[in-house]
Design a protein around this motif. Structure first.
Motif, PDB file in Angstrom:
ATOM      1  N   ARG A  81      20.563  41.922 -59.120  1.00 43.14           N
ATOM      2  CA  ARG A  81      22.344  41.812 -59.552  1.00 43.14           C
ATOM      3  C   ARG A  81      21.869  42.255 -60.314  1.00 43.14           C
ATOM      4  N   LYS A  82      21.302  42.404 -60.970  1.00 47.35           N
ATOM      5  CA  LYS A  82      21.411  43.325 -62.265  1.00 47.35           C
ATOM      6  C   LYS A  82      21.929  45.370 -62.042  1.00 47.35           C
ATOM      7  N   GLU A  85      25.103  45.366 -60.480  1.00 47.37           N
ATOM      8  CA  GLU A  85      26.380  45.141 -61.696  1.00 47.37           C
ATOM      9  C   GLU A  85      25.820  46.247 -62.460  1.00 47.37           C
ATOM     10  N   ARG A  86      24.863  46.925 -63.341  1.00 49.51           N
ATOM     11  CA  ARG A  86      24.601  48.759 -62.899  1.00 49.51           C
ATOM     12  C   ARG A  86      26.045  49.656 -62.837  1.00 49.51           C
ATOM     13  N   ALA A  87      25.467  50.029 -61.094  1.00 55.75           N
ATOM     14  CA  ALA A  87      26.180  50.928 -60.626  1.00 55.75           C
ATOM     15  C   ALA A  87      27.727  50.316 -60.614  1.00 55.75           C
ATOM     16  N   TYR A  88      28.293  49.233 -60.344  1.00 56.67           N
ATOM     17  CA  TYR A  88      29.606  48.472 -60.110  1.00 56.67           C
ATOM     18  C   TYR A  88      29.639  49.364 -61.963  1.00 56.67           C
ATOM     19  N   LEU A  89      29.653  49.464 -62.980  1.00 57.50           N
ATOM     20  CA  LEU A  89      29.591  49.366 -64.313  1.00 57.50           C
ATOM     21  C   LEU A  89      29.707  51.069 -64.765  1.00 57.50           C
ATOM     22  N   ASP A  90      29.052  51.476 -63.635  1.00 55.23           N
ATOM     23  CA  ASP A  90      28.796  52.989 -63.840  1.00 55.23           C
ATOM     24  C   ASP A  90      30.082  53.748 -63.011  1.00 55.23           C
ATOM     25  N   ALA A  91      30.328  53.162 -62.230  1.00 52.58           N
ATOM     26  CA  ALA A  91      31.719  53.447 -60.853  1.00 52.58           C
ATOM     27  C   ALA A  91      32.606  53.491 -62.408  1.00 52.58           C
ATOM     28  N   LEU A  92      33.302  52.127 -62.558  1.00 57.32           N
ATOM     29  CA  LEU A  92      34.274  52.377 -63.771  1.00 57.32           C
ATOM     30  C   LEU A  92      34.258  53.316 -64.976  1.00 57.32           C
ATOM     31  N   ALA A  93      32.740  53.248 -65.549  1.00 57.08           N
ATOM     32  CA  ALA A  93      33.589  54.369 -66.085  1.00 57.08           C
ATOM     33  C   ALA A  93      34.091  55.455 -66.738  1.00 57.08           C
ATOM     34  N   HIS A  94      33.870  55.786 -65.088  1.00 58.22           N
ATOM     35  CA  HIS A  94      34.545  57.270 -64.265  1.00 58.22           C
ATOM     36  C   HIS A  94      35.781  57.116 -64.194  1.00 58.22           C
ATOM     37  N   GLU A 104      38.940  39.912 -66.194  1.00 58.75           N
ATOM     38  CA  GLU A 104      39.442  39.094 -65.467  1.00 58.75           C
ATOM     39  C   GLU A 104      38.646  39.753 -63.877  1.00 58.75           C
ATOM     40  N   LEU A 105      39.342  40.515 -63.116  1.00 56.66           N
ATOM     41  CA  LEU A 105      39.178  41.293 -62.308  1.00 56.66           C
ATOM     42  C   LEU A 105      38.212  41.911 -61.915  1.00 56.66           C
ATOM     43  N   ARG A 106      37.505  42.865 -62.876  1.00 54.15           N
ATOM     44  CA  ARG A 106      36.384  42.474 -62.986  1.00 54.15           C
ATOM     45  C   ARG A 106      35.222  41.787 -62.720  1.00 54.15           C
ATOM     46  N   PHE A 107      35.077  41.018 -63.477  1.00 50.35           N
ATOM     47  CA  PHE A 107      34.730  39.330 -62.622  1.00 50.35           C
ATOM     48  C   PHE A 107      34.731  38.746 -61.336  1.00 50.35           C
ATOM     49  N   VAL A 108      35.508  38.684 -61.011  1.00 51.52           N
ATOM     50  CA  VAL A 108      35.839  38.807 -59.677  1.00 51.52           C
ATOM     51  C   VAL A 108      35.081  40.126 -58.827  1.00 51.52           C
ATOM     52  N   VAL A 109      35.179  40.615 -58.601  1.00 48.25           N
ATOM     53  CA  VAL A 109      34.852  41.752 -58.344  1.00 48.25           C
ATOM     54  C   VAL A 109      33.394  41.662 -58.159  1.00 48.25           C
ATOM     55  N   LEU A 110      32.174  41.554 -59.616  1.00 50.65           N
ATOM     56  CA  LEU A 110      31.400  41.787 -59.355  1.00 50.65           C
ATOM     57  C   LEU A 110      30.626  40.258 -58.772  1.00 50.65           C
ATOM     58  N   GLU A 111      31.339  39.506 -58.976  1.00 45.97           N
ATOM     59  CA  GLU A 111      30.956  37.678 -58.011  1.00 45.97           C
ATOM     60  C   GLU A 111      30.784  38.179 -56.571  1.00 45.97           C
ATOM     61  N   GLU A 115      28.037  38.477 -53.520  1.00 42.19           N
ATOM     62  CA  GLU A 115      28.453  37.974 -52.773  1.00 42.19           C
ATOM     63  C   GLU A 115      28.138  37.919 -51.104  1.00 42.19           C
ATOM     64  N   ILE A 116      28.768  39.281 -50.987  1.00 41.61           N
ATOM     65  CA  ILE A 116      28.691  40.263 -49.881  1.00 41.61           C
ATOM     66  C   ILE A 116      26.511  40.782 -49.907  1.00 41.61           C
ATOM     67  N   ASP A 117      26.249  41.077 -51.558  1.00 40.34           N
ATOM     68  CA  ASP A 117      25.298  40.992 -51.289  1.00 40.34           C
ATOM     69  C   ASP A 117      24.312  40.277 -50.312  1.00 40.34           C
ATOM     70  N   ALA A 118      24.651  39.373 -50.982  1.00 38.00           N
ATOM     71  CA  ALA A 118      23.074  37.915 -50.882  1.00 38.00           C
ATOM     72  C   ALA A 118      23.998  37.959 -49.548  1.00 38.00           C
ATOM     73  N   MET A 119      24.788  38.449 -48.533  1.00 35.47           N
ATOM     74  CA  MET A 119      25.171  37.945 -47.000  1.00 35.47           C
ATOM     75  C   MET A 119      24.566  39.003 -46.075  1.00 35.47           C
ATOM     76  N   LEU A 120      24.498  40.703 -46.812  1.00 35.57           N
ATOM     77  CA  LEU A 120      23.612  41.419 -46.664  1.00 35.57           C
ATOM     78  C   LEU A 120      22.097  41.044 -46.567  1.00 35.57           C
TER      79      LEU A 120
END
Length: 171
Positions: A81-82, A85-94, A104-111, A115-120
């Motif tokens: 999970r961490k 989150e780091r990969a997503y925040l790194d992508a946002l930084a660019h 709020e949207l970042r929170f929804v996207v992370l959640e 969920e997708i990761d858990a499903m996979l």
């Protein structure tokens, strides 16, 4: 030390309480050493006991070994999970400032990503790999079949299985 959990719910709760009071400090200290962070260690220790409580396990022959095993699974999920989150925040930084999503949207996207990761993770390894090669790698089914050394029809079956899991996530 052996802990036996009777079928009776009151007794079950008493045994879990004894397990918690007898081993929580040990588990917390073990996690704190691994993580170097008291708050995360406390959260993960609590998650470990919550999972055990929900599992309705009926016998624990070696409580610390059992706690270590359950905590290890929770710790692996936490690390994944961490990393996500780091990969997503790194992508946002660019991203250029106007394109950065609101908190709020970042929170929804992370959640959603969690969920997708858990499903996979519920998919068999080859199904997961085929799905990721298609959806993230952009490979065509024939290329996936070649890379995985399976038939084209097998790749189609894998993709169907993955998409059915995705639909179950949406429901």
């Amino acid at each position: 030390m052996s802990e036996t959990l009777p079928a009776n719910n009151d007794n079950h709760l008493r045994v879990i309480e004894a397990l918690y009071s007898g081993h929580h400090g040990w588990l917390y200290n073990t996690l704190k050493k691994k993580l170097g962070n008291a708050m995360d260690a406390a959260d993960l220790a609590q998650d470990t006991f919550t999972r055990i409580l929900a599992s309705q396990v009926t016998a624990i022959e070696q409580p610390r070994a059992y706690l270590s095993c359950v905590a290890k699974g929770i710790l692996i999920n936490w690390y994944q999970r961490k990393a996500l989150e780091r990969a997503y925040l790194d992508a946002l930084a660019h991203l250029p400032a106007p394109e950065v999503p609101s908190p709020e949207l970042r929170f929804v996207v992370l959640e959603t990503l969690h969920e997708i990761d858990a499903m996979l993770d519920t998919l068999p390894p080859l199904v997961k790999r085929a799905f990721l090669l298609s959806q993230i790698g952009g490979l065509k089914y024939a290329d996936i079949a070649e890379q995985l050394d399976v038939s084209l029809i097998t790749v189609k079956r894998y993709m169907k299985q993955a998409f059915v899991q995705c639909l179950m996530l949406v429901e």
